[in-house]
Scaffold this motif. Structure first.
Motif, mmCIF file in Angstrom:
data_model
loop_
_atom_site.group_PDB
_atom_site.id
_atom_site.type_symbol
_atom_site.label_atom_id
_atom_site.label_comp_id
_atom_site.label_asym_id
_atom_site.label_seq_id
_atom_site.Cartn_x
_atom_site.Cartn_y
_atom_site.Cartn_z
ATOM 1 N N ARG A 88 -4.471 15.729 -3.249
ATOM 2 C CA ARG A 88 -5.694 15.290 -3.933
ATOM 3 C C ARG A 88 -5.388 14.470 -5.174
ATOM 4 O O ARG A 88 -6.048 13.457 -5.446
ATOM 5 C CB ARG A 88 -6.510 16.527 -4.319
ATOM 6 C CG ARG A 88 -7.787 16.237 -5.090
ATOM 7 C CD ARG A 88 -8.331 17.511 -5.721
ATOM 8 N NE ARG A 88 -7.440 18.030 -6.765
ATOM 9 C CZ ARG A 88 -7.583 19.224 -7.362
ATOM 10 N NH1 ARG A 88 -8.573 20.027 -6.978
ATOM 11 N NH2 ARG A 88 -6.743 19.611 -8.295
ATOM 12 N N ASP B 271 -3.135 4.953 -0.934
ATOM 13 C CA ASP B 271 -4.052 4.092 -0.181
ATOM 14 C C ASP B 271 -4.289 4.617 1.229
ATOM 15 O O ASP B 271 -5.300 4.280 1.854
ATOM 16 C CB ASP B 271 -3.483 2.673 -0.095
ATOM 17 C CG ASP B 271 -3.247 2.067 -1.461
ATOM 18 O OD1 ASP B 271 -4.236 1.833 -2.176
ATOM 19 O OD2 ASP B 271 -2.072 1.836 -1.817
ATOM 20 N N GLY C 224 -10.254 14.170 -4.168
ATOM 21 C CA GLY C 224 -9.576 13.086 -4.881
ATOM 22 C C GLY C 224 -9.559 11.779 -4.137
ATOM 23 O O GLY C 224 -9.303 10.721 -4.735
ATOM 24 N N HIS C 225 -9.804 11.830 -2.826
ATOM 25 C CA HIS C 225 -9.726 10.621 -1.992
ATOM 26 C C HIS C 225 -10.919 10.596 -1.041
ATOM 27 O O HIS C 225 -10.771 10.739 0.176
ATOM 28 C CB HIS C 225 -8.426 10.618 -1.190
ATOM 29 C CG HIS C 225 -7.177 10.660 -2.014
ATOM 30 N ND1 HIS C 225 -6.609 9.532 -2.571
ATOM 31 C CD2 HIS C 225 -6.387 11.702 -2.384
ATOM 32 C CE1 HIS C 225 -5.517 9.871 -3.236
ATOM 33 N NE2 HIS C 225 -5.361 11.184 -3.144
ATOM 34 N N HIS D 115 -13.985 7.773 7.664
ATOM 35 C CA HIS D 115 -12.588 7.408 7.373
ATOM 36 C C HIS D 115 -11.604 8.482 7.816
ATOM 37 O O HIS D 115 -10.405 8.375 7.545
ATOM 38 C CB HIS D 115 -12.422 7.136 5.875
ATOM 39 C CG HIS D 115 -13.332 6.061 5.366
ATOM 40 N ND1 HIS D 115 -13.178 4.731 5.701
ATOM 41 C CD2 HIS D 115 -14.423 6.130 4.553
ATOM 42 C CE1 HIS D 115 -14.126 4.022 5.109
ATOM 43 N NE2 HIS D 115 -14.899 4.841 4.414
ATOM 44 N N ARG E 160 0.841 -1.197 0.000
ATOM 45 C CA ARG E 160 0.000 0.000 0.000
ATOM 46 C C ARG E 160 0.878 1.250 0.000
ATOM 47 O O ARG E 160 1.985 1.255 0.554
ATOM 48 C CB ARG E 160 -0.909 -0.002 1.228
ATOM 49 C CG ARG E 160 -1.932 -1.124 1.245
ATOM 50 C CD ARG E 160 -2.778 -1.074 2.511
ATOM 51 N NE ARG E 160 -1.964 -1.250 3.709
ATOM 52 C CZ ARG E 160 -2.364 -0.971 4.948
ATOM 53 N NH1 ARG E 160 -3.589 -0.475 5.139
ATOM 54 N NH2 ARG E 160 -1.566 -1.169 5.979
ATOM 55 N N ASP F 289 -12.835 8.294 0.186
ATOM 56 C CA ASP F 289 -12.977 7.209 1.163
ATOM 57 C C ASP F 289 -11.639 6.695 1.689
ATOM 58 O O ASP F 289 -11.613 5.708 2.424
ATOM 59 C CB ASP F 289 -13.743 6.040 0.537
ATOM 60 C CG ASP F 289 -15.125 6.454 0.061
ATOM 61 O OD1 ASP F 289 -15.820 7.158 0.817
ATOM 62 O OD2 ASP F 289 -15.498 6.088 -1.067
ATOM 63 N N THR F 290 -10.541 7.343 1.319
ATOM 64 C CA THR F 290 -9.220 6.891 1.760
ATOM 65 C C THR F 290 -9.041 7.173 3.254
ATOM 66 O O THR F 290 -9.388 8.264 3.713
ATOM 67 C CB THR F 290 -8.129 7.635 0.972
ATOM 68 O OG1 THR F 290 -8.310 7.376 -0.420
ATOM 69 C CG2 THR F 290 -6.738 7.182 1.396
ATOM 70 N N PRO G 247 -2.088 9.404 -6.328
ATOM 71 C CA PRO G 247 -2.671 8.117 -5.925
ATOM 72 C C PRO G 247 -2.091 7.645 -4.595
ATOM 73 O O PRO G 247 -0.882 7.689 -4.382
ATOM 74 C CB PRO G 247 -2.283 7.185 -7.076
ATOM 75 C CG PRO G 247 -2.048 8.091 -8.251
ATOM 76 C CD PRO G 247 -1.466 9.343 -7.671
ATOM 77 N N ILE H 11 -3.418 8.280 3.814
ATOM 78 C CA ILE H 11 -2.952 9.666 3.828
ATOM 79 C C ILE H 11 -2.895 10.159 5.266
ATOM 80 O O ILE H 11 -3.825 9.912 6.054
ATOM 81 C CB ILE H 11 -3.871 10.588 3.004
ATOM 82 C CG1 ILE H 11 -3.967 10.125 1.548
ATOM 83 C CG2 ILE H 11 -3.383 12.035 3.051
ATOM 84 C CD1 ILE H 11 -4.977 10.890 0.720
ATOM 85 N N LEU I 56 -7.758 8.761 6.292
ATOM 86 C CA LEU I 56 -7.085 10.061 6.381
ATOM 87 C C LEU I 56 -6.879 10.387 7.859
ATOM 88 O O LEU I 56 -7.838 10.497 8.621
ATOM 89 C CB LEU I 56 -7.937 11.138 5.706
ATOM 90 C CG LEU I 56 -7.486 12.588 5.816
ATOM 91 C CD1 LEU I 56 -6.071 12.768 5.281
ATOM 92 C CD2 LEU I 56 -8.455 13.508 5.061
ATOM 93 N N ARG J 227 -10.162 15.540 0.055
ATOM 94 C CA ARG J 227 -11.272 14.595 -0.089
ATOM 95 C C ARG J 227 -11.863 14.593 -1.505
ATOM 96 O O ARG J 227 -12.507 13.611 -1.910
ATOM 97 C CB ARG J 227 -12.359 14.922 0.935
ATOM 98 C CG ARG J 227 -12.100 14.315 2.320
ATOM 99 C CD ARG J 227 -12.023 12.824 2.211
ATOM 100 N NE ARG J 227 -11.980 12.107 3.478
ATOM 101 C CZ ARG J 227 -11.229 11.049 3.681
ATOM 102 N NH1 ARG J 227 -10.419 10.618 2.711
ATOM 103 N NH2 ARG J 227 -11.270 10.391 4.805
#
Length: 386
Positions: free
Chosen positions: A223, A228, A263-264, A334, A169, A266-267, A226, A230, A269, A261
């Motif tokens: 953002r 998995d 760009g991510h 998240h 990851r 549901d990552t 890429p 942050i 954070l 958020r």
């Protein structure tokens, strides 16, 4: 007689850089993309983002000798004690295997009070590692924390190929000079690298010394990168620079997180508040250098009374971040928060004091990295493997 194989350093050999630039000398790694670099006029940040903290060459080879030609740009401070020599760390199959330095290089002489810069040109140098095991192996060369490295060529006594993707990851982290690695001693000793090793993740380190300032171009970089996982460490530089007041801080944090958020969504954070720094717990900035005893130290130049006018201190920042993240977490399961004093607090300061009043030493970085890994990557942590 050794038969050398020369391999141009191409982007495919690098990890941890967001972009590369072809210069007249070689390949220059960047930790902020060109779009972001066009949006800040600060030469100090241009220098910091070009210092390749967390950037490494990663390849597979049977070579027993590895040489890397580089043109370094080293920074020294006028009227300040000499800085330790920057080193390159060798890692073989995930284990430390030595350190080396590069001769020559350009020198930037910086006046910490006026920010005047004098550049003295110098020649390229070579980083050499010998005695590697004569078998197929994964090799990493971690680039130095505090000097720019234009990568010219890689020489080995056996062919090399880019390291394979191990499917780990990707952890994207943004923070201040402590995240950058200040005073860690070597590139693999910074707390993010320590934590990444314990968490078995690929690190992209956007720790920008003196420049974790909630800049919109950094938020857009996070953002668009890429990742998995942050984490964002917020606070100390806003106090150091006395950049904003409480009224501006809250909306700036919300805006920064909103952009990430985009760009991510549901990552996982993780927002991290500042570790303990006694001089700024209740005293605002700015932070000023102090050479009074012949060593570089820092002092709080603000007035505690400034809190009444909305000036930021570390305790104010922590209170605000705890409130903001709790509010946002109602709609964002998240999003997580950790008080930085759980990574380095009063008991740690008593045992491992900050040598310059601001930054932890190598042992302090190790402790912060271990604590972060336990909190974030542990079985119940926000970054726990599924």
């Amino acid at each position: 007689m050794t038969e050398w194989i020369s391999t141009p350093v191409e982007p495919g050999l690098l990890r941890g850089a967001l972009e590369t630039e072809r210069t007249p000398h070689g390949l220059l790694p960047h930790r902020l993309p060109a779009r972001a670099r066009r949006q800040f006029p600060d030469p100090a940040l241009a220098l910091i983002e070009s210092q390749p903290a967390g950037v490494r060459l990663a390849f597979r080879t049977r070579a027993t000798v590895v040489e890397l030609d580089v043109l370094a740009t080293k920074t020294v401070y006028r009227n300040a004690p000499p800085r330790p020599e920057s080193v390159y760390d060798l890692v073989v199959d995930g284990r430390p295997a030595g350190s080396a330095t590069a001769d020559g290089g350009n020198v930037l002489v910086v006046d910490m009070f006026t920010q005047d810069v004098e550049q003295r040109p110098g020649p390229p140098g070579t980083v050499r590692f010998a005695g590697l095991p004569a078998r197929d192996k994964d090799v990493e060369i971690w680039l130095p924390l505090s000097e720019i490295a234009e990568l010219i060529a890689l020489r080995t006594d056996a062919p090399v190929e880019p390291a394979p993707d191990r499917g780990r990851r990707v952890w994207l982290h943004h923070g201040s000079s402590i995240s950058h690695g200040s005073m860690a001693g070597r590139p693999t000793a910074t707390w993010p690298v320590v934590a990444a090793g314990l968490g078995d993740v690929e690190l992209i380190n956007l720790g920008l010394g003196g420049n974790a300032l909630l800049d919109p171009f950094v938020a857009r970089t996070l953002r668009d990168t890429p990742a998995d996982l942050i984490s964002i460490k917020i606070g100390i530089n806003l106090v150091n620079t006395d950049l904003m007041r409480v009224r501006a801080f809250g909306p700036a944090v919300h805006g920064f997180l909103d952009t990430v958020r985009e760009g991510h969504p549901d990552t996982p954070l993780l927002v991290v508040s500042p570790v303990l720094c006694p001089m700024h717990e209740d005293t605002p900035g700015p932070t000023a250098p102090d050479f009074g005893d012949g060593k570089l130290r820092f002092r709080a130049a603000g007035d505690p009374a400034g809190r009444a006018a909305g000036q930021l201190t570390l305790n104010v920042v922590r209170d605000q971040l705890a409130r903001i993240t709790a509010l946002r977490a109602e709609d964002d399961p998240h999003l997580h928060y950790v008080d930085g004093r759980s990574l380095y607090g009063e008991a740690d300061f008593a045992e491992l004091p900050l040598p310059d009043g601001l930054h932890p030493d190598t042992a302090g970085h190790q402790r912060i990295g271990e604590r972060f890994a336990e909190h974030a990557f542990g079985a119940e942590g926000p970054f726990a493997a599924a």
